[in-house]
Enzyme design. Structure first.
Site, mmCIF file in Angstrom:
data_model
loop_
_atom_site.group_PDB
_atom_site.id
_atom_site.type_symbol
_atom_site.label_atom_id
_atom_site.label_comp_id
_atom_site.label_asym_id
_atom_site.label_seq_id
_atom_site.Cartn_x
_atom_site.Cartn_y
_atom_site.Cartn_z
ATOM 1 C CD GLN A 78 -46.121 -47.280 -9.786
ATOM 2 O OE1 GLN A 78 -45.988 -46.135 -9.773
ATOM 3 N NE2 GLN A 78 -46.919 -48.016 -9.131
ATOM 4 C CG PHE A 79 -43.022 -53.100 -13.713
ATOM 5 C CD1 PHE A 79 -43.828 -54.147 -13.491
ATOM 6 C CD2 PHE A 79 -42.086 -52.923 -12.724
ATOM 7 C CE1 PHE A 79 -43.641 -55.032 -12.571
ATOM 8 C CE2 PHE A 79 -41.717 -53.570 -11.661
ATOM 9 C CZ PHE A 79 -42.530 -54.694 -11.514
ATOM 10 C CB THR A 80 -46.956 -52.251 -10.679
ATOM 11 O OG1 THR A 80 -46.546 -50.804 -10.263
ATOM 12 C CG2 THR A 80 -45.899 -52.796 -10.329
#
Length: 150
Positions: A78-80
């Protein structure tokens, strides 16, 4: 690396309408990777994840790890998690690693968690549009940042 760990009764990842992975009791781990992350970060984080005593013992005290209970782990990229919201209302993801750096680190994390847990873990697919479902147990949610080990 940044990780959001949730103790779950069950969790799953669905991609394009097909369940990719599903677990029962265990940990859902949302993982964000940045360029500065190394094998040392992976080892530290994985050691914490499999040994974190957040599952109840027979007296109802959080005294057991996911490994102690025979629980499962579902790891989802999850890059966020590296979003910067300092300026404006649109988050910047500049700190999140691009796939050429992040994918090998994500795959190494999968191998390390599998080895330390002693059994295969569930995963999402890096970069895919995933639907994550979970039933948080407790609720118990913990944040880790390998660059800020509190």
């Amino acid at each position: 690396m940044r990780a959001v760990i949730q103790r779950v009764s069950h969790a799953s990842v669905t991609i394009e309408g097909i369940v990719r992975s599903a677990i029962g009791n265990g940990l859902l781990v949302l993982l964000g990777i940045e360029d500065a992350d190394t094998a040392e970060d992976i080892e530290w984080l994985c050691g914490k994840l499999v040994n974190l005593r957040i599952f109840n013992d027979l007296e109802g005290v959080m005294n057991l790890s996911v490994k102690d209970t025979g629980g499962e782990i579902l790891l989802v990229s999850q890059f966020t998690l590296h979003a910067s919201t300092k300026k404006g209302n649109r988050p910047s993801y500049i700190r999140a690693s691009k796939p050429d750096i992040a994918i090998p680190l994500y795959e190494q994390t999968i191998r390390t968690l599998t080895a330390q847990l002693g059994k295969p873990i569930g995963t999402g697919v890096f970069g895919a549009d995933m639907k994550v479902e979970l039933l948080n147990d407790g609720p118990v949610t913990i944040l880790f940042d390998t660059k800020n080990k509190e």
